[in-house]
Design a protein around this motif. Sequence first.
Motif, PDB file in Angstrom:
ATOM      1  N   LYS A  21      21.509-107.815  37.094  1.00 54.67           N
ATOM      2  CA  LYS A  21      20.794-107.606  35.744  1.00 54.67           C
ATOM      3  C   LYS A  21      21.707-107.190  34.563  1.00 54.67           C
ATOM      4  N   GLY A  22      21.305-107.756  33.490  1.00 53.30           N
ATOM      5  CA  GLY A  22      22.169-107.521  32.290  1.00 53.30           C
ATOM      6  C   GLY A  22      23.314-108.182  32.040  1.00 53.30           C
ATOM      7  N   ALA A  23      23.835-109.096  33.065  1.00 54.51           N
ATOM      8  CA  ALA A  23      25.163-109.931  32.934  1.00 54.51           C
ATOM      9  C   ALA A  23      25.104-110.900  31.966  1.00 54.51           C
ATOM     10  N   ARG A  24      26.213-111.179  31.250  1.00 47.99           N
ATOM     11  CA  ARG A  24      26.471-112.217  30.220  1.00 47.99           C
ATOM     12  C   ARG A  24      27.454-113.082  30.862  1.00 47.99           C
ATOM     13  N   ILE A  25      28.175-112.701  31.353  1.00 51.40           N
ATOM     14  CA  ILE A  25      29.461-113.613  31.765  1.00 51.40           C
ATOM     15  C   ILE A  25      29.769-112.908  33.268  1.00 51.40           C
ATOM     16  N   VAL A  26      30.029-113.900  34.183  1.00 53.16           N
ATOM     17  CA  VAL A  26      30.560-113.623  35.635  1.00 53.16           C
ATOM     18  C   VAL A  26      31.949-114.130  35.452  1.00 53.16           C
ATOM     19  N   ILE A  27      32.994-113.045  36.078  1.00 56.46           N
ATOM     20  CA  ILE A  27      34.177-113.363  36.143  1.00 56.46           C
ATOM     21  C   ILE A  27      34.574-113.378  37.525  1.00 56.46           C
ATOM     22  N   PHE A  28      35.821-114.259  37.879  1.00 55.12           N
ATOM     23  CA  PHE A  28      36.180-114.394  39.225  1.00 55.12           C
ATOM     24  C   PHE A  28      37.771-114.061  39.345  1.00 55.12           C
ATOM     25  N   PRO A  29      38.051-112.906  39.467  1.00 55.49           N
ATOM     26  CA  PRO A  29      39.359-112.460  39.530  1.00 55.49           C
ATOM     27  C   PRO A  29      39.883-112.539  41.086  1.00 55.49           C
ATOM     28  N   GLY A  30      41.146-112.885  41.154  1.00 56.84           N
ATOM     29  CA  GLY A  30      41.642-113.047  42.525  1.00 56.84           C
ATOM     30  C   GLY A  30      41.786-114.341  42.939  1.00 56.84           C
ATOM     31  N   ASP A  31      41.597-114.700  44.154  1.00 54.19           N
ATOM     32  CA  ASP A  31      41.673-116.006  44.588  1.00 54.19           C
ATOM     33  C   ASP A  31      40.316-116.503  45.123  1.00 54.19           C
ATOM     34  N   LEU A  32      39.468-116.354  44.469  1.00 53.23           N
ATOM     35  CA  LEU A  32      37.999-116.912  44.612  1.00 53.23           C
ATOM     36  C   LEU A  32      37.588-117.477  43.380  1.00 53.23           C
ATOM     37  N   TYR A  33      37.594-118.862  43.283  1.00 49.65           N
ATOM     38  CA  TYR A  33      37.106-119.498  41.879  1.00 49.65           C
ATOM     39  C   TYR A  33      35.738-120.092  42.143  1.00 49.65           C
ATOM     40  N   THR A  90      34.374-122.932  42.099  1.00 52.12           N
ATOM     41  CA  THR A  90      34.200-124.206  43.087  1.00 52.12           C
ATOM     42  C   THR A  90      34.162-123.475  44.643  1.00 52.12           C
ATOM     43  N   HIS A  91      35.021-122.556  44.883  1.00 53.29           N
ATOM     44  CA  HIS A  91      34.828-122.006  46.307  1.00 53.29           C
ATOM     45  C   HIS A  91      33.352-121.228  46.489  1.00 53.29           C
ATOM     46  N   ALA A  92      32.994-120.623  45.430  1.00 51.87           N
ATOM     47  CA  ALA A  92      31.525-120.000  45.271  1.00 51.87           C
ATOM     48  C   ALA A  92      30.471-120.971  45.784  1.00 51.87           C
ATOM     49  N   ILE A  93      30.468-122.059  45.100  1.00 53.81           N
ATOM     50  CA  ILE A  93      29.584-123.162  45.109  1.00 53.81           C
ATOM     51  C   ILE A  93      29.491-123.757  46.542  1.00 53.81           C
ATOM     52  N   GLU A  94      30.841-123.652  47.355  1.00 52.44           N
ATOM     53  CA  GLU A  94      30.794-124.293  48.409  1.00 52.44           C
ATOM     54  C   GLU A  94      30.410-123.306  49.798  1.00 52.44           C
ATOM     55  N   GLY A  95      30.526-121.844  49.295  1.00 50.60           N
ATOM     56  CA  GLY A  95      29.844-120.823  50.082  1.00 50.60           C
ATOM     57  C   GLY A  95      31.508-120.285  50.858  1.00 50.60           C
ATOM     58  N   ARG A  96      32.523-120.409  50.295  1.00 47.80           N
ATOM     59  CA  ARG A  96      33.648-119.843  50.778  1.00 47.80           C
ATOM     60  C   ARG A  96      34.219-118.543  49.889  1.00 47.80           C
ATOM     61  N   TYR A  97      34.483-117.755  50.582  1.00 46.35           N
ATOM     62  CA  TYR A  97      35.119-116.406  50.137  1.00 46.35           C
ATOM     63  C   TYR A  97      36.418-116.671  49.493  1.00 46.35           C
ATOM     64  N   ASN A  98      37.189-117.538  49.769  1.00 45.38           N
ATOM     65  CA  ASN A  98      38.383-117.917  48.971  1.00 45.38           C
ATOM     66  C   ASN A  98      38.686-119.540  49.762  1.00 45.38           C
ATOM     67  N   LYS A  99      39.953-120.149  49.181  1.00 42.47           N
ATOM     68  CA  LYS A  99      40.264-121.518  49.710  1.00 42.47           C
ATOM     69  C   LYS A  99      40.332-121.367  51.127  1.00 42.47           C
ATOM     70  N   ASN A 100      40.648-120.644  51.731  1.00 50.06           N
ATOM     71  CA  ASN A 100      41.006-120.764  53.262  1.00 50.06           C
ATOM     72  C   ASN A 100      39.666-120.309  54.068  1.00 50.06           C
ATOM     73  N   ALA A 101      38.768-119.524  53.504  1.00 47.48           N
ATOM     74  CA  ALA A 101      37.734-119.187  54.245  1.00 47.48           C
ATOM     75  C   ALA A 101      36.549-120.136  54.952  1.00 47.48           C
ATOM     76  N   ALA A 102      35.949-119.976  55.979  1.00 49.93           N
ATOM     77  CA  ALA A 102      35.023-120.813  56.605  1.00 49.93           C
ATOM     78  C   ALA A 102      33.763-120.776  55.446  1.00 49.93           C
TER      79      ALA A 102
END
Length: 278
Positions: A213-225, A227-239
Motif C-alpha cells: 500500500k502506498g508504493a510508487r516504485i518497487v526496487i530490486f536490490p541484490g541479485d533478484l531482477y 525477470t527472475h520475479a516474473i519466472e518465480g525465482r528468488y535469484n538466477k539460480n533458484a528453482a
Amino acid sequence: MPIDSSAADNKNVKQIICIKWGTKYGADYANKLYGMVSRNITPPFRFVCFTDDTTDVRPEIECQELPPLDVTMPTNTLGKWPKSRLWGEKLGDLTGTVLFVDLDVIIVDSLDPFFEYGEPDDVILSYNPSNPLERLGQTSCFRFQVGSLVSLQETFKADPQGIADEYRFEQRFVTRNAPGGVKLFPKAWVAHFRRKCRQPFPLNYIKEPKIPKGARIVIFPGDLYPTHAIEGRYNKNAANNAKDHLKRLTEPKNLKRPLRHLRHFILPVGWIEKYWKE
C-alpha cells in the motif's frame, strides 16, 4: 510527451535520469523504464539516459555520454560506485533538479510527488529498510540538484578504493556526506521487493508477492531482477517451482539454515509484466 532539450530551462519540466554502462542491462531495461515513466508522470518531462551504448535504445530517450570521471572504480565491493559519475559539477546539458531512477525498477504509481516533496535544493533519497537501526538512504531513486554533490565526487576521486572499503555502499557514503545532509522520501513510496513485496512463510507458497500500500516504485536490490520475479525465482539460480525448491532443502548449506531456505521462495509475479513494458 517528452520535450525538446531546448526547453529545459522551464522550471516546470520534470527531469528523470538513469545511467547504463557495460553489459549487465540491455537497451530493453532503458526502454521499459521510459515506458513506465511516460505512463506515470504529468508532462512536460525529460528522460535522459547516460550510457556508453545507445544500440536499440528507443528514440524518445535522450541518450548522452557517460559523465567523465577519470578514476579506477573500486573492486570487490557491493556498492554501485559508477553512479559517482552523476555527482560532478556538470551533468550533460542538464541543470536544476533531477530525479535518478535505477534501470531495474518497476513504477506502479505517479512520480509527480517525487518532484513536489521537500525543498528544491534538498538531496532526497529513498528510505533503505535493510538497516533499520541506521538512518540510511537508498540511491535506487534519489533527487538532487545538478552540481550539488561535487564535494562527494572530489572526496571519492581522492581515494576511490578507500572510500568504498570504508562505506561499502555508495548510498551510505551519500547519506553521511552529502552537503547539508539528506532527507528521505516517505517510506511507503519506494518498496524493496524482497522486504516489502514477497509473502512471509508459509504464505509465499500459495500467494504471489504483493504491491505494498502506498508504493510508487518497487526496487530490486541484490541479485533478484524483475525477470527472475516474473519466472518465480528468488535469484538466477533458484528453482521456479515449490517442488524443486523444497528438494533443495536437503543440501548441506540449506540444512544449516532451513527456515531461511523455506522463506526464499516466491511464486511467479504477474503484476510485474503489467507494469514493466515499453
